[in-house]
Design a protein around this motif. Sequence first.
Motif, PDB file in Angstrom:
ATOM      1  N   ALA A 195      38.078  65.403  60.737  1.00 35.35           N
ATOM      2  CA  ALA A 195      39.186  64.451  60.600  1.00 35.35           C
ATOM      3  C   ALA A 195      40.444  64.991  61.273  1.00 35.35           C
ATOM      4  O   ALA A 195      41.160  64.248  61.953  1.00 35.35           O
ATOM      5  N   VAL A 196      40.702  66.279  61.108  1.00 34.51           N
ATOM      6  CA  VAL A 196      41.874  66.882  61.757  1.00 34.51           C
ATOM      7  C   VAL A 196      41.718  66.829  63.270  1.00 34.51           C
ATOM      8  O   VAL A 196      42.656  66.503  63.991  1.00 34.51           O
ATOM      9  N   ILE A 197      40.525  67.119  63.770  1.00 39.61           N
ATOM     10  CA  ILE A 197      40.290  67.059  65.214  1.00 39.61           C
ATOM     11  C   ILE A 197      40.454  65.627  65.722  1.00 39.61           C
ATOM     12  O   ILE A 197      41.076  65.393  66.754  1.00 39.61           O
ATOM     13  N   TYR A 198      39.912  64.666  64.990  1.00 36.27           N
ATOM     14  CA  TYR A 198      40.008  63.272  65.423  1.00 36.27           C
ATOM     15  C   TYR A 198      41.465  62.803  65.473  1.00 36.27           C
ATOM     16  O   TYR A 198      41.915  62.265  66.484  1.00 36.27           O
ATOM     17  N   PHE A 199      42.190  63.002  64.379  1.00 41.99           N
ATOM     18  CA  PHE A 199      43.569  62.522  64.339  1.00 41.99           C
ATOM     19  C   PHE A 199      44.485  63.353  65.226  1.00 41.99           C
ATOM     20  O   PHE A 199      45.509  62.868  65.703  1.00 41.99           O
ATOM     21  N   GLY A 200      44.128  64.593  65.478  1.00 39.76           N
ATOM     22  CA  GLY A 200      44.916  65.430  66.377  1.00 39.76           C
ATOM     23  C   GLY A 200      44.752  65.059  67.834  1.00 39.76           C
ATOM     24  O   GLY A 200      45.646  65.272  68.653  1.00 39.76           O
TER      25      GLY A 200
ATOM     26  N   ALA B 234      43.618  61.806  68.787  1.00 36.25           N
ATOM     27  CA  ALA B 234      43.744  60.356  68.961  1.00 36.25           C
ATOM     28  C   ALA B 234      45.158  59.945  69.361  1.00 36.25           C
ATOM     29  O   ALA B 234      45.341  58.940  70.026  1.00 36.25           O
ATOM     30  N   GLY B 235      46.160  60.713  69.007  1.00 43.68           N
ATOM     31  CA  GLY B 235      47.533  60.320  69.275  1.00 43.68           C
ATOM     32  C   GLY B 235      48.095  60.837  70.592  1.00 43.68           C
ATOM     33  O   GLY B 235      49.284  60.741  70.823  1.00 43.68           O
ATOM     34  N   ARG B 236      47.247  61.367  71.437  1.00 45.87           N
ATOM     35  CA  ARG B 236      47.722  61.947  72.694  1.00 45.87           C
ATOM     36  C   ARG B 236      47.926  60.870  73.749  1.00 45.87           C
ATOM     37  O   ARG B 236      47.244  59.856  73.771  1.00 45.87           O
ATOM     38  N   ASP B 237      48.877  61.119  74.638  1.00 45.56           N
ATOM     39  CA  ASP B 237      49.105  60.212  75.759  1.00 45.56           C
ATOM     40  C   ASP B 237      47.980  60.361  76.782  1.00 45.56           C
ATOM     41  O   ASP B 237      47.449  61.447  76.968  1.00 45.56           O
ATOM     42  N   PRO B 238      47.639  59.278  77.478  1.00 50.79           N
ATOM     43  CA  PRO B 238      46.598  59.385  78.507  1.00 50.79           C
ATOM     44  C   PRO B 238      46.994  60.338  79.645  1.00 50.79           C
ATOM     45  O   PRO B 238      46.134  60.916  80.293  1.00 50.79           O
ATOM     46  N   GLU B 239      48.278  60.512  79.858  1.00 51.47           N
ATOM     47  CA  GLU B 239      48.734  61.397  80.927  1.00 51.47           C
ATOM     48  C   GLU B 239      48.469  62.864  80.602  1.00 51.47           C
ATOM     49  O   GLU B 239      48.361  63.701  81.492  1.00 51.47           O
ATOM     50  N   GLU B 240      48.389  63.202  79.319  1.00 54.75           N
ATOM     51  CA  GLU B 240      48.169  64.587  78.912  1.00 54.75           C
ATOM     52  C   GLU B 240      46.711  65.010  79.038  1.00 54.75           C
ATOM     53  O   GLU B 240      46.394  66.174  78.945  1.00 54.75           O
ATOM     54  N   GLY B 241      45.818  64.079  79.192  1.00 61.97           N
ATOM     55  CA  GLY B 241      44.398  64.403  79.279  1.00 61.97           C
ATOM     56  C   GLY B 241      43.688  64.146  77.970  1.00 61.97           C
ATOM     57  O   GLY B 241      44.299  63.857  76.956  1.00 61.97           O
ATOM     58  N   ARG B 242      42.382  64.244  78.015  1.00 68.36           N
ATOM     59  CA  ARG B 242      41.585  63.930  76.838  1.00 68.36           C
ATOM     60  C   ARG B 242      41.126  65.169  76.082  1.00 68.36           C
ATOM     61  O   ARG B 242      40.375  65.079  75.133  1.00 68.36           O
ATOM     62  N   GLY B 243      41.525  66.335  76.501  1.00 70.69           N
ATOM     63  CA  GLY B 243      41.079  67.564  75.849  1.00 70.69           C
ATOM     64  C   GLY B 243      41.727  67.786  74.494  1.00 70.69           C
ATOM     65  O   GLY B 243      42.699  67.134  74.125  1.00 70.69           O
ATOM     66  N   ILE B 244      41.174  68.726  73.786  1.00 71.72           N
ATOM     67  CA  ILE B 244      41.706  69.101  72.478  1.00 71.72           C
ATOM     68  C   ILE B 244      42.430  70.428  72.647  1.00 71.72           C
ATOM     69  O   ILE B 244      41.883  71.383  73.190  1.00 71.72           O
ATOM     70  N   SER B 245      43.642  70.494  72.168  1.00 69.79           N
ATOM     71  CA  SER B 245      44.426  71.722  72.318  1.00 69.79           C
ATOM     72  C   SER B 245      43.940  72.786  71.339  1.00 69.79           C
ATOM     73  O   SER B 245      43.285  72.494  70.339  1.00 69.79           O
ATOM     74  N   GLY B 246      44.297  74.007  71.629  1.00 66.51           N
ATOM     75  CA  GLY B 246      43.923  75.112  70.748  1.00 66.51           C
ATOM     76  C   GLY B 246      44.572  75.018  69.383  1.00 66.51           C
ATOM     77  O   GLY B 246      44.004  75.447  68.380  1.00 66.51           O
ATOM     78  N   GLY B 247      45.779  74.452  69.334  1.00 71.08           N
ATOM     79  CA  GLY B 247      46.466  74.292  68.057  1.00 71.08           C
ATOM     80  C   GLY B 247      45.733  73.349  67.127  1.00 71.08           C
ATOM     81  O   GLY B 247      45.702  73.565  65.911  1.00 71.08           O
ATOM     82  N   VAL B 248      45.139  72.303  67.674  1.00 69.52           N
ATOM     83  CA  VAL B 248      44.387  71.353  66.847  1.00 69.52           C
ATOM     84  C   VAL B 248      43.138  72.027  66.294  1.00 69.52           C
ATOM     85  O   VAL B 248      42.770  71.814  65.127  1.00 69.52           O
ATOM     86  N   ILE B 249      42.502  72.868  67.090  1.00 71.54           N
ATOM     87  CA  ILE B 249      41.317  73.592  66.629  1.00 71.54           C
ATOM     88  C   ILE B 249      41.690  74.543  65.487  1.00 71.54           C
ATOM     89  O   ILE B 249      40.988  74.629  64.475  1.00 71.54           O
ATOM     90  N   VAL B 250      42.806  75.232  65.639  1.00 67.94           N
ATOM     91  CA  VAL B 250      43.255  76.150  64.590  1.00 67.94           C
ATOM     92  C   VAL B 250      43.586  75.375  63.313  1.00 67.94           C
ATOM     93  O   VAL B 250      43.219  75.792  62.202  1.00 67.94           O
ATOM     94  N   LEU B 251      44.257  74.237  63.450  1.00 69.74           N
ATOM     95  CA  LEU B 251      44.559  73.416  62.272  1.00 69.74           C
ATOM     96  C   LEU B 251      43.295  72.896  61.600  1.00 69.74           C
ATOM     97  O   LEU B 251      43.213  72.826  60.368  1.00 69.74           O
TER      98      LEU B 251
END
Length: 61
Positions: free
Chosen positions: A17-22, A24-41
């Motif tokens: 759930a944290v990965i999904y909501f972390g 889902a709110g990203r801008d398309p310009e930033e890319g579709r990847g998951i940041s390291g901070g979201v993984i840590v959270l």
Amino acid sequence: MKDRGLRTFVTVLAGLAVIYFGSAGRDPEEGRGISGGVIVLALLAALLVWHLTRPGDKTVK
């Protein structure tokens, strides 16, 4: 919770759930990847759920 399978399921669900909501709110310009901070959270949330759902072995006398 005494059922370890349910405890594991809830823990994994919290992390996902944290990965999904972390992500889902990203801008398309930033890319579709998951940041390291979201993984840590997500790991911290999963560890917190694992800790909070441990069975209580204390008996009241």
